[in-house]
Motif scaffolding. Structure first.
Motif: not given
Lengths: 725, 312
Positions: B181, B183-184, B186-187, B192-194, B196
């Protein structure tokens, strides 16, 4: 002309046999450039202050050693040789040394064949450096969405660091390590994707090699159904007037155009994301679908076998102590939603999702296309640039003044009585100010000159006292501060700091005093609030000052009204307390049998009303706050995103699922059952004389205690040591 | 439950009841020409009261199943369980006149003795072990979380060792569950962010040659211990032996590696504490595996005995 208006002295020198005259203070490099004499360099570029780290621009000025032309100022009569055999040999050696520590071809050379180092090496005829390459890799960092970092290709020219810090003012990049371990680092050597980097691309543009390159994957991240927008198309939009075309070109894909058909979901409340939306055409509806109600625990007191039952109750059905009288629910958009009917409209020119985009907070509301809509969806780097753009700022502020200031001000109960005339006056005079994370807005003891209303982000209000700092409150959208100083002695009573990207509506002292004069009722209310806040602050400080045990203070235990403690010498670790809590709350336990230890006592994780209530930071709708007693209250408009539960370092906030029925937008008239979550914390099993966890402990280990009395008695004198947890 | 001064009232009441019952039994034994009988009025009274106490003691388990019912505080039930359960043994002995009787009553008496003995043993364990655990396991965690904490310790140790010695060449273990869940990640309908990835910058604090002893120790000694911390014969499983192992390593390694070594030593200490916690936990609750089924059998057979006695 100098800054002081005096003409600069001219200096005459000789470069490669040519007599040149340049103003005093000019560097040798610039003097040569101005006279069409080229000196190769890697670490220097015209828009950055020279640092002379690569030494490739070495020249002979007749001194004992060669000097870096980019940092050496001209001197009268100086004789400079830029191209002698000795200079060329020295330069060649430097380039060879750099090439030995650089993978060839690097990513940039492979893609665009314009790596500055490799181009220079080719010019110098270097194909194979004489020096042995590094035996181990310096690694790479692929964590950023848009920029790839290859540390092996970095030549430590610092161009990226100066670009990030001096040109963009982002202060993300720096150097780390020593000697052969030296490298560039993001924040405190964090992976780029986890750092505060806004992906503006300046470092990438500045980098002379393939150490920082465009990944070109941004578009994929924004989804395949989005239409990429070219920089030419964007620059035709009025809001992009003045934005660098190069920036837009480099960040191609970080902003896309989306078409939504009527009824389409744009974003859903509670969902995480990393983008903001700008409406180009059409209307959208912003709403909150979570029931506007809080969790109420019933039962227990009625009889022998009665069980507790948690349910959702609206403000009208169940009034709680110190419940907010707010009429509007703050959202991450230009409009606030009415408590009674949390639905509003957005139209062309409206920007929403700023908090999600800048601070990665959950979406505060659900947005659906009300008509066919066209929107721009952008990542943080684009929004950041836009917010620094004058045209965009003007439009954003104009929209806010016209559409949101009214509801924003009236949303605060104290200002509900302001007249339209006065609000119109404020529209013209208020100032929207922005603060970066960690920036101090005002300091305790400074003269008070403004009143502030929070529009975006979170502000930490803290007071310093001899033993440290006490966080008095976290303020989010709809909250205000600064009235104590303006109404009282004229000095700030607390320090206010931006916790994230904060935007405030600043009402200058003169306008504030005007408002006080025009509206005596507002003045009286604000004075009452100021008095109440001062009194609360005094009480809190007296509370912490009187407590001698530093570790308790650090953990916020002494601020608790009631702590669940377990006597570990009695506790058989049977977890009856946890099961009882779960049984009392529909299967959702609100305590975990783990926590800090003090002597033989375990302070179980059950809300302890911390000194620094991190749970309150980031709530997208501002629904969690402190009561005057420091207890946590979760307001009716909690959307169940769970951020507070994740933020609580002690795991003391839980999400309680409820089945509710909701209208199905795709099928008008139909209702469907959905699970909605609401944040909850320990309610001490309302209705029971004793909380279930204590009642169910068979070993006389669990107790609810007043920590001040209990620990003062148990742990003895102020000098009593507290064992390590 | 700790048997301390808070049990004073229960203790006095139990002793008084025992004294009263003993006196009654003595009087009955002295006055009856054939000795005390279970079928006599007094014998039946002993039997009924003793059975009632056993039944009350047995009701603790169902009481625990409904913790929020306001049917009396659980600790009151527990005290009653302890003292009345204990009293039931002399009462039943009085009931039988210290004779075991037929097969069923013999089985019942044996069961009662075992149940009482296991209960006393359990009470003693629960009196002493919590204090021991509190003292000896300051890094205690929730019992069910021990495996998870161990996996984290292993990962942490790998990270420390590889930061000091370079890649260890260990096969990647099973992935720890991640919070999707974030933030990065979430779709939904938004970007979304890949995930890290940590920057793969190895921190080589010492040369390969210098860190060879640490590398060898980690791969041959410590990693196997972390993978199988329960092995009793392992030198790292014993605090004194582990101290000397680390002391020797400290002597052989350059100062730059001492911080890493200290971290690894702390990890071994935490592993030992988790071991200790797991063992103590089994002792704390393991005796119930005997006590509970025997108690259940006792209550069932007791009911059969009562029915047969009433019928015949």
């Amino acid at each position: 002309m100098s800054a002081g208006g005096q003409a600069l002295r001219q200096v005459e020198l000789t470069i490669d046999g040519k007599k040149v005259v340049v103003p005093e203070g000019t560097t040798v490099f610039d003097a040569a450039r101005l006279n069409a004499i080229s000196i190769p360099t890697l670490c220097h570029q015209q828009n950055e202050a020279p640092v002379g780290v690569c030494r490739v621009c070495v020249v002979d000025v007749g001194a004992r050693v060669f000097t870096a032309a980019c940092v050496r100022a001209v001197e009268p009569g100086m004789v400079v040789t830029t191209n002698s055999e000795k200079v060329r040999r020295a330069r060649r050696t430097l380039v060879e040394l750099l090439m030995s520590d650089h993978p060839s071809p690097c990513a940039r050379q492979q893609h665009s064949r314009d790596c500055e180092l490799e181009t220079l090496a080719k010019l110098e005829g270097i194909t194979q450096p004489r020096f042995a390459p590094r035996s181990t890799s310096r690694g790479k960092d692929d964590s950023s969405l848009s920029i790839a970092v290859a540390f092996d290709a970095c030549i430590l020219c610092d161009r990226c660091i100066r670009g990030c810090n001096d040109i963009r003012g982002n202060l993300v990049l720096g150097r780390t390590g020593k000697g052969a371990q030296t490298g560039i680092a993001f924040d405190h050597n964090r992976p780029m994707g986890e750092s505060t980097c806004v992906s503006c691309g300046e470092c990438m543009v500045s980098c002379p090699t393939g150490a920082l390159t465009n990944k070109g994957t941004v578009h994929a991240a924004l989804g395949p159904d989005a239409r990429p927008v070219t920089s030419e198309e964007l620059l035709q939009l009025p809001v992009f007037k003045g934005v660098s075309g190069t920036f837009l070109e480099l960040n191609k894909g970080a902003i896309v155009q989306r078409h939504f058909q009527r009824g389409d979901m744009v974003c859903r409340e509670g969902e995480y994301g990393s983008t903001a939306f700008y409406i180009l055409e059409g209307q959208a509806q912003v709403s909150i679908s979570s029931p506007i109600a809080h969790v109420k625990t019933d039962g227990g007191a009625r009889g022998f076998l009665s069980r507790l039952k948690s349910s959702l109750a609206r403000r009208q059905e169940d009034r709680r102590e110190e419940e907010a009288q707010q009429r509007y629910i703050p959202t991450d958009g230009p409009v606030d939603l009415a408590y009674e009917n949390p639905v509003a409209e957005l139209g062309p020119g409206d920007l929403f999702g700023e908090m999600t985009c800048m601070n990665y907070y959950p979406r505060s509301a659900t947005v659906r296309a009300q008509t066919d809509c066209t929107m721009l969806e952008m990542l943080r780097n684009v929004l950041d640039i836009l917010q620094k753009n004058k045209t965009f700022r003007e439009q954003l502020e104009g929209t806010y003044r016209q559409r949101a200031l009214d509801s924003h001000l009236r949303g605060v109960p104290i200002f509900a009585g302001l007249t339209d005339d006065f609000i119109n006056h404020l529209r013209e005079t208020v100032e929207l100010t922005r603060y970066a994370p960690g920036e101090v807005i005002c300091r305790q003891g400074e003269p008070a000159d403004s009143f502030y209303l929070v529009r975006l982000g979170f502000v930490k209000v803290s007071e310093t006292y001899p033993g440290g700092e006490l966080v008095l409150a976290y303020l989010s959208r709809g909250n205000y501060f600064g009235e104590i100083g303006l109404l009282g002695v004229g000095q700030r009573s607390a320090t206010c700091t931006a916790l994230d990207h904060v935007e405030l509506v600043r009402i200058a002292s003169a306008d504030f005093q005007l408002m006080m004069g025009w509206f005596p009722q507002v003045r009286r209310s604000l004075e009452a609030v100021a008095q109440e806040r001062l009194q609360q602050n005094r009480e809190r400080l007296s509370l912490v000052r009187s407590v001698p045990l530093d570790r308790f203070l650090a953990q916020g235990l002494m601020e608790a009204q009631s702590l669940l403690i377990l006597n570990l010498e009695n506790c058989t670790r049977c977890d009856a307390c946890v099961r009882a809590c779960a049984d009392a709350h529909d299967g959702v336990t609100r305590l975990v049998r783990e926590g800090l230890r003090f002597d033989k006592y375990l302070v179980a994780t059950s809300c302890r009303q911390c000194r620094d209530p991190l749970c309150m930071v980031g709530c997208p709708v501002g629904s969690i706050r402190r009561r005057h007693s420091l207890e946590v209250i979760i307001e009716d408009w909690c959307i169940g995103c769970g951020l507070c539960a994740r933020n609580c370092p002690y795991g003391n906030i839980n999400l309680h699922p409820f089945e509710v029925t909701q209208g199905e937008p795709a099928l008008p008239g139909r209702e469907m059952a959905v699970i909605q979550q609401k944040a909850t914390s320990c309610d001490l099993c309302t209705g029971h004389k004793e909380p279930s966890c204590v009642y169910a402990c068979p070993h006389d280990a669990a107790h609810r205690v007043n920590p001040r009395e209990f620990f003062a008695r148990t742990l003895g004198s102020p000098t009593a040591g507290v064992p390590e947890s | 439950m700790r048997i301390d001064h808070t049990h004073k009232k229960w203790f006095i009441a139990s002793v008084a009841l025992l004294a009263l019952a003993g006196a009654a039994y003595a009087w009955s034994a002295w006055s009856s020409p054939h000795g005390p009988k279970g079928g006599s009025a007094l014998g039946l009274t002993f039997g009924i009261v003793g059975s009632a106490f056993m039944l009350f003691a047995g009701l603790l388990a169902p009481r625990k199943k409904v913790p929020v019912w306001r049917a009396g505080r659980a600790q009151t039930w527990m005290r009653g369980h302890l003292w009345l359960g204990l009293l039931s043994l002399p009462l039943i002995l009085f009931h039988g006149g210290f004779h075991f009787g037929g097969t069923l009553s013999t089985v019942l008496m044996v069961l009662l003795i075992f149940v009482t003995a296991s209960g006393v043993f359990g009470a003693a364990l629960q009196h002493y072990l919590p204090e021991l655990m509190t003292r000896e396991v300051p890094l205690e965690t929730i019992f069910e979380e021990i495996d998870h904490v161990r996996a984290q310790l292993r990962a942490e140790a790998d990270q420390i060792a590889s930061a000091a010695c370079g890649s260890l060449g260990l096969a990647a273990g099973p992935e720890e569950p991640t919070d999707t869940s974030d933030s990065r990640l979430a779709g939904g309908t938004t970007a979304y962010k890949q995930p890290t990835a940590a920057a793969s910058v190895a921190v080589l604090a010492v040369t390969e040659e210098e860190c060879a002893p640490l590398r060898s120790f980690y791969l041959r000694e410590m990693r196997p211990f972390l993978e199988n911390p329960g092995a009793r014969s392992h030198p790292l499983g014993d605090a004194a032996q582990a101290r000397s192992v680390f002391q020797e390593l400290r002597r052989r390694l350059p100062p730059a590696a001492h911080d890493a070594l200290k971290d690894l030593e702390d990890i071994c200490e935490e592993e030992r504490q988790l071991n200790r916690q797991a063992r103590l936990h089994y002792w704390l609750h393991g005796w119930l595996l005997l006590h509970v089924p025997l108690s259940l059998a006792l209550l069932l057979l007791g009911a059969v005995h009562a029915a047969m006695a009433l019928r015949y």
